[in-house]
Design an enzyme around this catalytic site. Structure first.
Site, PDB file in Angstrom:
ATOM      1  N   CYS A 159      40.386  46.086  34.647  1.00  0.00           N
ATOM      2  CA  CYS A 159      39.075  45.858  35.274  1.00  0.00           C
ATOM      3  C   CYS A 159      38.635  47.171  35.919  1.00  0.00           C
ATOM      4  O   CYS A 159      39.082  48.244  35.506  1.00  0.00           O
ATOM      5  CB  CYS A 159      39.131  44.689  36.258  1.00  0.00           C
ATOM      6  SG  CYS A 159      40.225  44.940  37.672  1.00  0.00           S
ATOM      7  N   ASN A 167      41.233  47.230  39.803  1.00  0.00           N
ATOM      8  CA  ASN A 167      42.629  46.746  39.698  1.00  0.00           C
ATOM      9  C   ASN A 167      43.106  46.098  41.007  1.00  0.00           C
ATOM     10  O   ASN A 167      44.285  46.146  41.349  1.00  0.00           O
ATOM     11  CB  ASN A 167      43.581  47.875  39.264  1.00  0.00           C
ATOM     12  CG  ASN A 167      44.983  47.393  38.857  1.00  0.00           C
ATOM     13  OD1 ASN A 167      45.955  48.107  39.042  1.00  0.00           O
ATOM     14  ND2 ASN A 167      45.104  46.208  38.324  1.00  0.00           N
ATOM     15  N   CYS A 191      41.264  42.904  41.982  1.00  0.00           N
ATOM     16  CA  CYS A 191      40.786  41.512  41.935  1.00  0.00           C
ATOM     17  C   CYS A 191      41.079  40.879  40.573  1.00  0.00           C
ATOM     18  O   CYS A 191      41.996  40.081  40.415  1.00  0.00           O
ATOM     19  CB  CYS A 191      39.282  41.430  42.224  1.00  0.00           C
ATOM     20  SG  CYS A 191      38.803  42.046  43.861  1.00  0.00           S
ATOM     21  N   ARG A 192      40.285  41.210  39.567  1.00  0.00           N
ATOM     22  CA  ARG A 192      40.344  40.483  38.297  1.00  0.00           C
ATOM     23  C   ARG A 192      41.574  40.785  37.458  1.00  0.00           C
ATOM     24  O   ARG A 192      42.237  39.867  36.968  1.00  0.00           O
ATOM     25  CB  ARG A 192      39.077  40.771  37.471  1.00  0.00           C
ATOM     26  CG  ARG A 192      37.819  40.199  38.099  1.00  0.00           C
ATOM     27  CD  ARG A 192      36.575  40.781  37.479  1.00  0.00           C
ATOM     28  NE  ARG A 192      36.453  42.213  37.763  1.00  0.00           N
ATOM     29  CZ  ARG A 192      35.540  43.015  37.253  1.00  0.00           C
ATOM     30  NH1 ARG A 192      34.664  42.535  36.388  1.00  0.00           N
ATOM     31  NH2 ARG A 192      35.481  44.284  37.589  1.00  0.00           N
ATOM     32  N   SER A 193      41.883  42.068  37.242  1.00  0.00           N
ATOM     33  CA  SER A 193      43.005  42.346  36.321  1.00  0.00           C
ATOM     34  C   SER A 193      44.373  41.955  36.890  1.00  0.00           C
ATOM     35  O   SER A 193      45.234  41.506  36.115  1.00  0.00           O
ATOM     36  CB  SER A 193      42.979  43.794  35.799  1.00  0.00           C
ATOM     37  OG  SER A 193      43.097  44.737  36.830  1.00  0.00           O
ATOM     38  N   ASP A 212      32.651  40.157  38.391  1.00  0.00           N
ATOM     39  CA  ASP A 212      33.309  40.866  39.478  1.00  0.00           C
ATOM     40  C   ASP A 212      33.112  40.088  40.787  1.00  0.00           C
ATOM     41  O   ASP A 212      31.986  39.937  41.254  1.00  0.00           O
ATOM     42  CB  ASP A 212      32.675  42.261  39.580  1.00  0.00           C
ATOM     43  CG  ASP A 212      33.366  43.132  40.614  1.00  0.00           C
ATOM     44  OD1 ASP A 212      34.222  42.606  41.356  1.00  0.00           O
ATOM     45  OD2 ASP A 212      33.043  44.332  40.667  1.00  0.00           O
TER      46      ASP A 212
HETATM   47  P1  4NP Z   1      38.029  44.433  40.325  1.00  0.00           P
HETATM   48  O1  4NP Z   1      36.996  44.326  41.550  1.00  0.00           O
HETATM   49  O2  4NP Z   1      37.446  45.416  39.351  1.00  0.00           O
HETATM   50  O3  4NP Z   1      38.063  43.045  39.795  1.00  0.00           O
HETATM   51  O4  4NP Z   1      39.342  44.892  40.923  1.00  0.00           O
HETATM   52  C1  4NP Z   1      36.484  45.432  42.225  1.00  0.00           C
HETATM   53  C2  4NP Z   1      37.237  46.022  43.218  1.00  0.00           C
HETATM   54  C3  4NP Z   1      36.722  47.089  43.925  1.00  0.00           C
HETATM   55  C4  4NP Z   1      35.473  47.568  43.626  1.00  0.00           C
HETATM   56  C5  4NP Z   1      34.726  46.989  42.615  1.00  0.00           C
HETATM   57  C6  4NP Z   1      35.245  45.925  41.926  1.00  0.00           C
HETATM   58  N1  4NP Z   1      34.948  48.637  44.379  1.00  0.00           N
HETATM   59  O5  4NP Z   1      33.767  48.984  44.171  1.00  0.00           O
HETATM   60  O6  4NP Z   1      35.654  49.243  45.202  1.00  0.00           O
END
Ligand code: 4NP
Length: 155
Positions: free
Chosen positions: A10, A13, A15-17, A126
């Protein structure tokens, strides 16, 4: 033990992945499938070395998919050699991965929801800037994706 090595990717790294990694670990274990390696990474490096988001840890724990031991890392060049299946959580992650992948690895990269009948081409949204309900939706999506991916991957 199979030679299958799966990497979920993702943006951050956190939340989703990590949730996709844990969901895939859970469904492959339940199915008695020994997958050689299951891991996750982010296209970005803002959260390198950090624990997953507390909201993701909470939803994973509630669904028997612990992620508190995972630490965020960015995708690296060796990943394109090492992993047999590189799975993007959304279409922008897919685009970013394809842009940095060597041409020899392109056929090993796919979108998670492309494996779920009726959800082709869609994103695991997201949840980072959203609420707890979004993390629950994220869990449901990654679980559906993990189940179908496992079906799609041969032994
Ligand atoms: P992820 O979520 O891609 O599912 O881990 C996010 C985590 C952090 C950010 C964006 C999405 N960020 O902008 O810091």
């Amino acid at each position: 033990m199979s030679e299958i090595r799966v990497l979920f990717v993702c943006l951050g790294n956190i939340c989703r992945s990590p949730l996709a990694e844990a969901a895939f670990r859970k469904v492959s274990k339940a199915a008695g499938r020994a997958i050689r390696e299951i891991n996750s990474a982010g296209t970005g490096n803002w959260h390198d070395g950090e624990m997953p988001d507390p909201r993701a840890i909470e939803v994973g724990a509630r669904h028997g998919a612990p992620i508190h031991d995972l630490r965020a890392r960015q995708v690296k060049a060796e990943d394109f050699e090492n992993f047999t299946h590189i799975i993007a959580l959304d279409t922008s992650n897919l685009r970013d991965l394809k842009a940095i992948a060597p041409s020899s690895a392109l056929d090993r990269i796919s979108l998670l929801m492309d494996h779920v009948p009726g959800r082709e081409g869609t994103d695991v949204a997201d949840p980072y800037f959203s609420d707890a309900k979004a993390f629950e939706t994220c869990w449901a999506d990654v679980l559906a994706g993990a189940k179908e991916l496992l079906k799609a991957i041969g032994n």
